[in-house]
Motif scaffolding. Structure first.
Motif, mmCIF file in Angstrom:
data_model
loop_
_atom_site.group_PDB
_atom_site.id
_atom_site.type_symbol
_atom_site.label_atom_id
_atom_site.label_comp_id
_atom_site.label_asym_id
_atom_site.label_seq_id
_atom_site.Cartn_x
_atom_site.Cartn_y
_atom_site.Cartn_z
ATOM 1 N N MET A 190 -8.369 -14.239 -6.342
ATOM 2 C CA MET A 190 -9.232 -13.056 -6.299
ATOM 3 C C MET A 190 -9.428 -12.573 -4.861
ATOM 4 S SD MET A 190 -11.991 -13.907 -9.276
ATOM 5 C CE MET A 190 -12.826 -12.343 -9.124
ATOM 6 N N LEU A 191 -9.633 -13.494 -3.931
ATOM 7 C CA LEU A 191 -9.777 -13.113 -2.529
ATOM 8 C C LEU A 191 -8.484 -12.497 -1.989
ATOM 9 C CD1 LEU A 191 -11.840 -16.085 -1.086
ATOM 10 C CD2 LEU A 191 -12.588 -13.717 -1.370
ATOM 11 N N GLY A 192 -7.352 -13.062 -2.371
ATOM 12 C CA GLY A 192 -6.060 -12.516 -1.952
ATOM 13 C C GLY A 192 -5.838 -11.109 -2.489
ATOM 14 N N ALA A 193 -6.163 -10.906 -3.763
ATOM 15 C CA ALA A 193 -6.011 -9.577 -4.362
ATOM 16 C C ALA A 193 -6.945 -8.572 -3.690
ATOM 17 C CB ALA A 193 -6.296 -9.642 -5.858
ATOM 18 N N PHE A 200 -8.031 -8.657 -0.626
ATOM 19 C CA PHE A 200 -7.478 -8.375 0.698
ATOM 20 C C PHE A 200 -6.313 -7.394 0.609
ATOM 21 C CE2 PHE A 200 -4.373 -9.292 4.019
ATOM 22 C CZ PHE A 200 -5.132 -8.999 5.143
ATOM 23 N N ILE A 201 -5.412 -7.618 -0.331
ATOM 24 C CA ILE A 201 -4.248 -6.741 -0.487
ATOM 25 C C ILE A 201 -4.677 -5.322 -0.858
ATOM 26 C CG2 ILE A 201 -2.214 -6.294 -1.932
ATOM 27 C CD1 ILE A 201 -1.817 -9.380 -1.955
ATOM 28 N N PHE A 202 -5.589 -5.186 -1.824
ATOM 29 C CA PHE A 202 -6.056 -3.854 -2.205
ATOM 30 C C PHE A 202 -6.811 -3.185 -1.065
ATOM 31 C CE2 PHE A 202 -5.658 -5.464 -6.673
ATOM 32 C CZ PHE A 202 -4.654 -4.591 -7.033
ATOM 33 N N GLY A 203 -7.586 -3.948 -0.337
ATOM 34 C CA GLY A 203 -8.323 -3.395 0.801
ATOM 35 C C GLY A 203 -7.391 -2.903 1.893
ATOM 36 N N ALA A 204 -6.367 -3.690 2.206
ATOM 37 C CA ALA A 204 -5.393 -3.291 3.227
ATOM 38 C C ALA A 204 -4.612 -2.060 2.767
ATOM 39 C CB ALA A 204 -4.444 -4.448 3.517
ATOM 40 N N GLY A 205 -4.259 -2.002 1.493
ATOM 41 C CA GLY A 205 -3.545 -0.838 0.967
ATOM 42 C C GLY A 205 -4.385 0.419 1.026
ATOM 43 N N THR A 206 -5.649 0.299 0.707
ATOM 44 C CA THR A 206 -6.550 1.448 0.769
ATOM 45 C C THR A 206 -6.700 1.931 2.198
ATOM 46 O OG1 THR A 206 -7.747 0.636 -1.152
ATOM 47 C CG2 THR A 206 -8.885 2.249 0.222
ATOM 48 N N TYR A 207 -6.846 1.008 3.134
ATOM 49 C CA TYR A 207 -6.978 1.371 4.541
ATOM 50 C C TYR A 207 -5.717 2.082 5.025
ATOM 51 C CZ TYR A 207 -7.348 0.959 9.580
ATOM 52 O OH TYR A 207 -7.367 1.243 10.913
ATOM 53 N N THR A 208 -4.556 1.559 4.679
ATOM 54 C CA THR A 208 -3.294 2.161 5.095
ATOM 55 C C THR A 208 -3.138 3.558 4.511
ATOM 56 O OG1 THR A 208 -2.290 -0.018 5.202
ATOM 57 C CG2 THR A 208 -0.791 1.850 5.098
#
Length: 67
Positions: free
Chosen positions: A8-11, A13-21
């Motif tokens: 859950m933490l990994g997901a 992080f990935i969604f957060g980084a994608g949103t930021y990008t």
């Protein structure tokens, strides 16, 4: 239980980084007509430059943000 928490933490992080990008889009975070014109011409080859500009302004306004 640890595997679920790590997953859950990994997901998150990935969604957060994608949103930021995605939000960064361009240098200033905004698109303008000059940057969008080649894509608009490809999608609407029969439109004149005036029609493309009018369509861009109707959708994005002066600041390049969706209205």
């Amino acid at each position: 239980m640890k595997k679920i928490a790590i997953g859950m933490l990994g997901a998150a992080f990935i969604f957060g980084a994608g949103t930021y990008t995605l939000a960064q889009g361009t240098e200033d975070g905004l698109l303008n007509f000059k940057q969008m014109k080649p894509y608009m011409e490809k999608m609407h080859p029969t439109f004149s430059e005036e029609e493309l500009k009018d369509m861009y302004m109707a959708c994005h306004g002066e600041d390049g943000m969706m209205v």
